[in-house]
Design a protein around this motif. Structure first.
Motif: not given
Length: 233
Positions: A13-26
């Motif tokens: 869950a934590a890793n998935l949230a971090a990747v989704r945050d990277r996508l949003t910021r990118a």
């Protein structure tokens, strides 16, 4: 089958949230809508318990590289997600792959297209095919040469497959930005002849920001979500 432990679910869950945050910021950096991107979580070498935990966390697309593992892990019981086959395959595996894959990212030669076409016609499932493009002139990681893409795309469009677009892996040791920029041009040229071919599958854990900047629609991410590859066989 017992499920993932609470500790493993929390890690995913934590890793998935971090990747989704990277996508949003990118996406914010290049004025793109993150809801228009599809995150394909690559579960190669990880167990069905991880797959089920990811689906519970909202993952809708899973990627696998090997037919034998994918069939053993995702088919019985059938996984509740869209399955992307992203690895190279021998033509004698086409019937098996056509039985569970919704999208095949690795079409790079006429024989592979013909074999998958026959398999899809036989089982009646709808399968989307992507042309894998080599961006470094080599074939070690798979992929057709850019000049061969139009003919391969025509072959897919004339088959029982749905032509989805293109896929590529950034060359090792090279700037992914320049590679993905080239893929963007190839994808645009393909859409001029096949407007329905809107998928650009590019970007992995280490270069997803660059892929987003250059128009990727599908991102294939494994390590950043599941951790370092390890065999569970």
């Amino acid at each position: 089958m017992s499920g993932a432990t609470a500790e493993r679910r929390a890690e995913l869950a934590a890793n998935l949230a971090a990747v989704r945050d990277r996508l949003t910021r990118a996406c914010a950096q290049v004025d793109r809508d993150p809801t228009q991107l599809r995150l394909v979580v690559v579960t190669k070498y990880f167990p069905r318990t991880d797959v089920d935990a990811l689906i519970d966390l909202g993952v809708t697309d899973l990627g696998e590289n090997r037919d034998q593992e994918a069939r053993a892990k995702l088919v019985d019981p059938p996984v509740r997600a869209r399955v992307h086959f992203i690895g190279q395959f021998q033509t004698n595996k086409a019937t098996s792959i056509a039985g569970y894959a919704d999208v095949v990212h690795s079409l790079d030669r006429p024989k592979a297209i013909a074999a998958l076409d026959r398999a899809v016609r036989a089982n009646g499932r709808e399968v989307t095919g992507l042309i894998q493009v080599s961006l470094d002139g080599a074939t070690g990681r798979g992929g057709a040469q850019p000049e061969d893409v139009p003919a391969l795309a025509d072959a897919v469009a004339a088959s029982a497959l749905r032509l989805g677009g293109v896929m590529a892996v950034a060359p090792l040791g090279a700037d992914p930005g320049s590679a993905f920029a080239r893929l963007r041009t190839i994808a645009a040229e393909l859409r001029a002849s096949h407007p329905e071919a809107t998928i650009v599958s590019a970007g992995m854990s280490g270069d997803l920001e660059s892929a987003i900047a250059h128009g990727a629609t599908h991102l294939r991410v494994g390590t950043a979500i599941l951790g370092s590859r390890q065999s569970h066989e």
